[in-house]
Scaffold this active site. Structure first.
Site, PDB file in Angstrom:
ATOM      1  N   ASP A 119       0.785  -1.251   0.022  1.00  0.00           N
ATOM      2  CA  ASP A 119      -0.055   0.013  -0.001  1.00  0.00           C
ATOM      3  C   ASP A 119       0.713   1.248  -0.058  1.00  0.00           C
ATOM      4  OD1 ASP A 119      -2.637  -1.113  -0.223  1.00  0.00           O
ATOM      5  OD2 ASP A 119      -2.505  -1.448   1.952  1.00  0.00           O
ATOM      6  N   ASP A 177      -7.161  -3.600  -5.432  1.00  0.00           N
ATOM      7  CA  ASP A 177      -6.799  -2.452  -4.940  1.00  0.00           C
ATOM      8  C   ASP A 177      -5.425  -2.169  -5.371  1.00  0.00           C
ATOM      9  OD1 ASP A 177      -8.427  -4.207  -3.462  1.00  0.00           O
ATOM     10  OD2 ASP A 177      -8.427  -2.814  -1.648  1.00  0.00           O
TER      11      ASP A 177
END
Ligand code: GLY
Length: 398
Positions: A119, A177
């Site tokens: 991330d 994602d």
């Protein structure tokens, strides 16, 4: 002969240019609403910065008692609040937003060395990427390049992807994602001249295009690969209603991710992928009339299922950009859909009242319903992509 030359050299390029929508038609009422909402967002985040203790990063609200939940620096959402402050600084020119962004970025900065998360794009590019774009301070560039190197360590050339999670019993999980984290790598190639970063991003995007989507262009949430052979081991959900369902934020990440990949590479395959995802979203029979999606397009209990405002915010921002790369009628459709989403999000149904909602801008997002986590609450990333979309609208509407 002369006529042919005239056609190829002059008329054809002009016709091609004209067939693309570089900017959308301004809806005057929405432009005014965007300004009013950005001014509201600035007042709301001024309250946030006054109420927020030093050394914390906001994350969401506790759905049970309404208290503020904060984010550790290594949580995937840590960069959104400082990132939104950069947007608000850009909009208001008020140095308080810049100071607040810098103060909270100091808490996130050490994550540039974190090799245990995929991330880093979210965590580092949203705050430091905006900081670099706005100030061109080389200190931000250095942090971003280190972050890109850390993220690259998670790439497995046999799979052709960056590994998403280290937790759980997965072999080599990749979630949709993860498309969002590729923007950091493309940026790193542009700024450093080292082609390796963008090659990783392209390879990841290509592998994901091959394995993450069903024929109707809905995406799975998690594809688990065999890291030794690169074969797909299984396709599952983590935050969606079912393995084969269309988790709304996942569709939004895919749409935004492939639109961004087209912007950075001009590879038409990415543009087509983004268009197909947009069409899946906009033609979905379960899309509500106000275009704020249910938390999953296949959620049980529709039409009484919860909405996910974060999915709407990400989708609206992506559609505004996609409309600029697509032919007139199609671009208009994406632009108009984004306008409708923004109109909805600017309404009292989703926009907080001043001084309420723990000073977040938007209400009614869903983090992970299957885990009963962050259900019907504000989320920093809903605010971030909403403010980004409003700024894009103001910039691109003509
Ligand atoms: N990237 C995690 C989520 O969208 O919830």
């Amino acid at each position: 002969m002369k006529k042919n030359l005239f056609f190829t050299a002059l008329l054809l390029p002009m016709m091609m240019m004209q067939s693309y929508a570089q900017s959308g038609k301004a809806d005057k009422a929405l432009l005014a609403k965007a300004d009013a909402t950005l001014q509201f967002a600035a007042r709301q985040y001024k309250l946030m910065m006054q109420h927020l203790p030093d050394s914390v990063l906001p994350r969401t609200t506790n759905a049970q008692d309404g208290s503020l939940i904060t984010s550790k620096s290594n949580w995937w959402t840590s960069g959104f609040y400082p990132g939104t402050n950069w947007f608000l600084y850009e909009y208001t020119k008020d140095p308080a937003f810049k100071a607040e962004a810098q103060k909270r970025m100091a808490l996130v900065q050490k994550e540039q060395y974190n090799t245990h998360t995929h991330d880093l794009g979210f965590m580092m590019y949203c705050p430091f990427g905006n900081a670099w774009r706005i100030t061109k301070d080389p200190a931000y560039k250095a942090v971003l390049l280190t972050s890109a190197r850390s993220l690259s360590t998670r790439f497995n050339p046999t799979v052709g992807c960056i590994r998403s999670w280290d937790h759980g019993t997965w072999k080599f999980p990749v979630i949709i994602d993860n498309m969002m984290n590729l923007e950091l790598l493309n940026w790193a190639t542009r700024e450093s001249g080292d082609k390796k970063f963008e090659e990783i991003a392209r390879t990841h995007a290509n592998t994901t295009m091959k394995h993450h989507f069903r024929p109707d262009s809905r995406s799975y949430h998690v594809v688990d690969y065999d890291p030794a052979t690169g074969a797909v081991h299984e396709r599952k959900t983590h935050q969606g209603a079912a393995d084969s369902s269309a988790w709304s934020r996942g569709q939004a990440w895919g749409l935004y991710g492939y639109t961004m990949m087209y912007r950075d590479t001009r590879d038409k395959a990415y543009l087509d992928q983004a268009r197909h995802i947009a069409d899946f979203i906009l033609n979905n029979p379960h899309m509500p009339a106000d275009l704020v999606p249910y938390w999953d397009f296949d959620a049980p209990g529709i039409p009484n299922a919860l909405r996910d405002v974060s999915a709407a915010a990400v989708t609206a921002s992506a559609l505004l950009e996609l409309s600029r790369y697509t032919k007139r009628a199609e671009g208009k459709r994406y632009w108009n859909a984004a306008e409708k989403m923004l109109n909805s999000l600017c309404s009292p149904a989703y926009l907080a009242k001043e001084g309420e909602n723990n000073d977040f801008i938007l209400m009614h997002s869903v983090g992970s319903l299957p885990h009963k986590s962050e259900v019907d609450v504000p989320l920093t990333y809903a605010d971030y992509y909403f403010v980004e979309a409003l700024l894009r609208y103001k910039q691109w509407a003509k």
